[in-house]
Design an enzyme around this catalytic site. Structure first.
Site, PDB file in Angstrom:
ATOM      1  N   ASN A   1      16.489 -11.238  41.760  1.00  0.00           N
ATOM      2  CA  ASN A   1      15.834 -11.870  42.391  1.00  0.00           C
ATOM      3  C   ASN A   1      16.683 -13.186  42.594  1.00  0.00           C
ATOM      4  OD1 ASN A   1      13.555 -10.119  43.217  1.00  0.00           O
ATOM      5  ND2 ASN A   1      13.434 -10.099  40.553  1.00  0.00           N
TER       6      ASN A   1
ATOM      7  N   GLY B   1      11.521  -0.317  38.166  1.00  0.00           N
ATOM      8  CA  GLY B   1      12.912  -1.178  38.836  1.00  0.00           C
ATOM      9  C   GLY B   1      14.448  -0.824  38.128  1.00  0.00           C
TER      10      GLY B   1
ATOM     11  N   ASP C   1      16.688  -1.743  37.103  1.00  0.00           N
ATOM     12  CA  ASP C   1      18.015  -2.306  36.327  1.00  0.00           C
ATOM     13  C   ASP C   1      17.246  -1.944  34.529  1.00  0.00           C
ATOM     14  OD1 ASP C   1      15.512  -3.875  36.913  1.00  0.00           O
ATOM     15  OD2 ASP C   1      15.787  -5.844  36.661  1.00  0.00           O
ATOM     16  N   ARG C   2      15.861  -1.652  34.601  1.00  0.00           N
ATOM     17  CA  ARG C   2      15.645  -1.812  33.776  1.00  0.00           C
ATOM     18  C   ARG C   2      16.197   0.120  32.978  1.00  0.00           C
ATOM     19  NH1 ARG C   2       8.922  -1.240  34.145  1.00  0.00           N
ATOM     20  NH2 ARG C   2       9.236  -1.350  31.798  1.00  0.00           N
TER      21      ARG C   2
ATOM     22  N   ASP D   1      14.806  -8.078  28.510  1.00  0.00           N
ATOM     23  CA  ASP D   1      15.058  -8.696  29.407  1.00  0.00           C
ATOM     24  C   ASP D   1      14.838  -9.849  29.979  1.00  0.00           C
ATOM     25  OD1 ASP D   1      17.214  -9.261  31.375  1.00  0.00           O
ATOM     26  OD2 ASP D   1      17.206  -7.147  31.647  1.00  0.00           O
TER      27      ASP D   1
ATOM     28  N   THR E   1      14.199 -13.770  35.755  1.00  0.00           N
ATOM     29  CA  THR E   1      13.388 -14.311  36.569  1.00  0.00           C
ATOM     30  C   THR E   1      12.068 -13.986  36.008  1.00  0.00           C
ATOM     31  OG1 THR E   1      14.849 -14.474  38.649  1.00  0.00           O
ATOM     32  CG2 THR E   1      12.745 -14.438  38.207  1.00  0.00           C
TER      33      THR E   1
ATOM     34  N   THR F   1       5.136 -35.016  27.429  1.00  0.00           N
ATOM     35  CA  THR F   1       4.487 -34.264  28.104  1.00  0.00           C
ATOM     36  C   THR F   1       5.386 -32.942  28.793  1.00  0.00           C
ATOM     37  OG1 THR F   1       2.488 -35.071  29.279  1.00  0.00           O
ATOM     38  CG2 THR F   1       3.395 -33.409  30.691  1.00  0.00           C
TER      39      THR F   1
END
Length: 245
Positions: free
Chosen positions: A9, A99, A101-102, A121, A124, A176
């Site tokens: 992505n 997906g 990629d998995r 993994d 993104t 912060t």
């Protein structure tokens, strides 16, 4: 040499694979407006390859990148999709929106590690993919990636600024920015540890494999043993190429 390509992505990553060795990794932004044949030719200038194999989670880029690689190698590109023989048993999973990629990550993990195996993994999104002792893909989880979670915080809370992730210098933040950073990193580590504990209860002994860009930040914070393979997807694509040529 083999070009192995992971279209994600955020980036299109291209690795030159020589046997089991990753010779280089080059990246381009996942931009549909890019002139892909020209961009790829410039990126890979002077590099000769016997062919190319790719997996993609961005359908709009699969064709343009594939055509660009075909122009460079002079050979059809192996696009890993649901019809590609991979050797991974997907019979227990609804693959309609899986997906690839998995799948590719799991193919590499099966070639390298003992089962059952859990692959995190961390890109993104953070994906978990699990293969049991019998080689069956059991499924997994999809979590927001570290950057996505922080972007959501910054966008929805007026007093929380955008930040850049880096290795924490302690456990508790003292301002912060460090509070946001540590929350994201230790939160991800805690999630992985908790998920792994539950998986071990269900599956028995477990090999945990980390990959993806954010894994380098999270792995040192984990209190469980893990394997780390930054090039897991490329190695999996190489395995699939060998099985189909």
């Amino acid at each position: 040499m083999l070009f192995t390509v992971d279209i994600g992505n955020t980036t299109v990553a291209i690795a030159g694979l020589e046997g089991e060795r990753v010779a280089f990794v080059k990246k381009l932004p996942s931009d549909p407006g890019l002139n892909w044949p020209a961009a790829l030719r410039q990126l890979l200038e002077g590099v000769e390859a016997q062919g190319a194999v790719l997996s993609s989670v961005v359908p709009a880029l699969t064709g343009p990148v594939g055509e660009g690689l075909k122009a460079i190698t002079g050979k059809p590109v192996l696009v890993v999709d649901k019809t590609t023989p991979t050797g991974l048993d997907l019979s227990g999973y609804d693959t309609a929106n899986l997906g690839m990629d998995r799948v590719v990550d799991c193919v590499a993990a099966l070639a390298m590690y003992t089962t059952p195996v859990a692959v995190f993994d961390m890109g993104t999104a953070t994906t978990l993919s699990v293969v049991d002792r019998g080689g069956l893909f059991r499924g997994g989880m999809i979590l927001p990636g570290l950057a996505l979670g922080l972007e959501a915080l910054s966008a929805r809370a007026a007093q929380l600024p955008p930040i850049t992730l880096s290795q924490p210098e302690g456990l508790l933040g003292t301002d912060t920015v460090s509070c946001m950073k540590y929350g994201a990193l230790y939160g991800a580590a805690g999630a992985i540890e908790g998920i792994v504990r539950r998986l071990e209860e269900e599956l028995g002994g477990l090999t945990v494999v980390l990959t993806g860009g954010n894994s380098t930040l999270v792995r040192p914070l984990l209190g469980i043993p893990t394997a780390w393979e930054p090039h897991l997807t490329f190695l999996g694509l190489g395995e699939i190429w060998k099985g189909n040529n």
